[in-house]
Design a protein around this motif. Structure first.
Motif, mmCIF file in Angstrom:
data_model
loop_
_atom_site.group_PDB
_atom_site.id
_atom_site.type_symbol
_atom_site.label_atom_id
_atom_site.label_comp_id
_atom_site.label_asym_id
_atom_site.label_seq_id
_atom_site.Cartn_x
_atom_site.Cartn_y
_atom_site.Cartn_z
ATOM 1 N N ARG A 230 -61.115 -58.208 -70.592
ATOM 2 C CA ARG A 230 -59.808 -58.050 -71.224
ATOM 3 C C ARG A 230 -59.033 -59.356 -71.092
ATOM 4 N N ASP A 231 -59.606 -60.415 -71.609
ATOM 5 C CA ASP A 231 -58.967 -61.720 -71.494
ATOM 6 C C ASP A 231 -57.861 -61.907 -72.519
ATOM 7 N N CYS A 232 -57.857 -61.062 -73.553
ATOM 8 C CA CYS A 232 -56.802 -61.106 -74.561
ATOM 9 C C CYS A 232 -56.824 -59.778 -75.310
ATOM 10 N N GLU A 233 -55.805 -59.554 -76.117
ATOM 11 C CA GLU A 233 -55.708 -58.289 -76.850
ATOM 12 C C GLU A 233 -56.869 -58.115 -77.821
ATOM 13 N N ALA A 234 -57.301 -59.201 -78.439
ATOM 14 C CA ALA A 234 -58.396 -59.103 -79.406
ATOM 15 C C ALA A 234 -59.682 -58.620 -78.744
ATOM 16 N N SER A 235 -59.976 -59.114 -77.538
ATOM 17 C CA SER A 235 -61.180 -58.663 -76.829
ATOM 18 C C SER A 235 -61.083 -57.184 -76.486
ATOM 19 N N LEU A 236 -59.904 -56.740 -76.078
ATOM 20 C CA LEU A 236 -59.725 -55.322 -75.774
ATOM 21 C C LEU A 236 -59.967 -54.473 -77.012
ATOM 22 N N ARG A 237 -59.464 -54.903 -78.144
ATOM 23 C CA ARG A 237 -59.689 -54.163 -79.393
ATOM 24 C C ARG A 237 -61.170 -54.144 -79.740
ATOM 25 N N LEU A 238 -61.872 -55.242 -79.465
ATOM 26 C CA LEU A 238 -63.317 -55.273 -79.707
ATOM 27 C C LEU A 238 -64.020 -54.219 -78.865
ATOM 28 N N PHE A 239 -63.666 -54.126 -77.589
ATOM 29 C CA PHE A 239 -64.270 -53.121 -76.715
ATOM 30 C C PHE A 239 -64.086 -51.719 -77.279
ATOM 31 N N TYR A 240 -62.860 -51.379 -77.649
ATOM 32 C CA TYR A 240 -62.606 -50.037 -78.161
ATOM 33 C C TYR A 240 -63.381 -49.772 -79.449
ATOM 34 N N ALA A 241 -63.480 -50.803 -80.309
ATOM 35 C CA ALA A 241 -64.199 -50.630 -81.569
ATOM 36 C C ALA A 241 -65.683 -50.367 -81.319
ATOM 37 N N VAL A 242 -66.303 -51.146 -80.435
ATOM 38 C CA VAL A 242 -67.731 -50.946 -80.145
ATOM 39 C C VAL A 242 -67.963 -49.582 -79.506
ATOM 40 N N ARG A 243 -67.132 -49.217 -78.563
ATOM 41 C CA ARG A 243 -67.296 -47.913 -77.903
ATOM 42 C C ARG A 243 -67.167 -46.777 -78.894
ATOM 43 N N GLU A 244 -66.195 -46.870 -79.815
ATOM 44 C CA GLU A 244 -65.994 -45.789 -80.777
ATOM 45 C C GLU A 244 -67.098 -45.768 -81.826
ATOM 46 N N LEU A 245 -67.552 -46.930 -82.256
ATOM 47 C CA LEU A 245 -68.635 -46.973 -83.235
ATOM 48 C C LEU A 245 -69.922 -46.377 -82.660
ATOM 49 N N ARG A 246 -70.171 -46.610 -81.388
ATOM 50 C CA ARG A 246 -71.342 -45.983 -80.755
ATOM 51 C C ARG A 246 -71.229 -44.457 -80.776
ATOM 52 N N ARG A 247 -70.020 -43.962 -80.709
ATOM 53 C CA ARG A 247 -69.822 -42.509 -80.660
ATOM 54 C C ARG A 247 -69.910 -41.867 -82.037
#
Length: 373
Positions: free
Chosen positions: A97-114
């Motif tokens: 979570r080095d910046c807001e964009a990285s955090l959004r990337l995490f949520y996107a990948v986690r949700e896409l996997r689901r």
């Protein structure tokens, strides 16, 4: 060009070459995003840590579909490349979570996997490293380090032994020591490395096994005497990070010489050692690492930039801030005042490019220096 420099540059250009060899030997590869990821844990787990980079020239439409346009284009590019399979088969993905964009990337990948398992994205773990100078922050970061360790153990199917963690810490600290020595090659007067070359060397070490990266850096240092002198107007670069050499190459082709920077694809990546073999030492290293534009105070950024620019023998300060990276312009006035150098700021720049001729940038820096005299 030395043989070691050619090899390192080749790995910077083809970042998945080592990962393909690793996979061919039936060894796991884990991708990671951001310099706040404790790579020592990945090495100790027996996986190849592969730092994911975007590509300024590649289509980022898939990433835009899920992340929108109002986000750092470098992260949009990373998601697009993940969806396209550009990084090969990954056994896991760790996002800091080095910046807001990285955090959004995490949520996107986690949700896409689901919701879209056909995308075949890897399992993903967030590492939330805070950078406040408090003991409570240390305890929080330590908990996140332990959480990542447990996650990696689940991915690889075995425990991470303390002895393996100790060896990994020693190896990565040794790599940081060597990168510090390499950085001195472009700080010399005359310099022995260009900024573009130095950026490629650092990038290569984030795509290689630590032992192989160490070997190539040792060879590069041994061959330093044969490197040609690098010429140009000595500039310290601040602002956005650069995961590709395009902007550096354009600026140096226009007569500048980037002798240092304060982003985490360059000097800031190896700025601090772990210096211990415990999870606590690891937590403290990442807690106090930096200062990055996204997570540090304006005062701390300015003090670091002034010290680093002086150590590099820079004659001018250049701030490059790409679109949707809003932190650097807030830092720039204090950095300019702290360095006392002639300075130019380029804001809202396209990812991996300049929206004005690099020769015009070089001319503006020289004019600013003449006026300052």
């Amino acid at each position: 060009m030395s043989a070691a420099l050619m090899a390192l540059t080749g790995h910077a250009e083809d970042r998945t070459a080592a990962a393909r060899e690793w996979r061919a030997a039936a060894k796991p590869v884990v991708g990671y995003v951001g310099a706040d990821v404790p790579v020592e844990l990945l090495t100790a787990a027996g996986v190849l840590p592969l730092r994911l980079a975007g590509s300024p020239r590649a289509d980022d439409g898939a990433g835009e579909r899920y992340l929108g346009r109002g986000l750092d284009p470098a992260v949009r590019s990373i998601l697009s490349r993940l969806l396209a399979g550009d990084y090969g088969q990954l056994d896991g993905l760790v996002v800091s979570r080095d910046c807001e964009a990285s955090l959004r990337l995490f949520y996107a990948v986690r949700e896409l996997r689901r919701i879209e398992p056909a995308t075949a994205l890897p399992p993903v773990q967030l590492v939330d490293v805070l950078h406040l100078p408090h003991h409570t922050t240390t305890r929080y970061v330590l908990a996140k380090v332990r959480q990542l360790r447990a996650t990696l153990e689940g991915w690889v199917g075995h425990a991470i032994a303390d002895a393996d963690l100790t060896r990994a810490v020693v190896a990565h600290d040794r790599l940081r020591d060597l990168l510090t020595e390499v950085a001195r090659l472009r700080r010399r007067q005359p310099a022995r490395l260009t900024g573009t070359q130095a950026l490629s060397v650092v990038a290569a070490t984030t795509a290689l096994p630590v032992e192989r990266a160490t070997e190539l850096l040792q060879r590069l240092l041994a061959e330093a005497g044969s490197l040609p002198e690098a010429e140009g107007h000595r500039v310290f670069l601040t602002g956005s990070s650069h995961d590709s050499p395009d902007v550096y190459a354009a600026l140096e082709a226009a007569g500048l010489l980037i002798v240092g920077e304060d982003h985490d694809w360059g000097d800031l990546l190896f700025h601090r050692r772990v210096g211990g073999s415990t999870e606590l030492a690891l937590a403290e290293r990442y807690q106090h690492n930096g200062p990055s534009a996204a997570r540090a105070s304006i005062r701390r950024r300015a003090a670091h930039t002034a010290e680093a620019a002086s150590a590099c023998g820079a004659r001018a300060l250049l701030c490059y801030a790409r679109r949707h990276d809003d932190g650097p312009p807030w830092d720039f006035p204090a950095q300019r005042a702290a360095t006392g150098l002639p300075a130019v700021s380029l804001e809202r720049q396209p990812y991996g490019a300049l929206d004005i001729d690099a020769r015009a940038v070089a001319a503006r820096l020289r004019v600013t220096e003449e006026v300052a005299r």
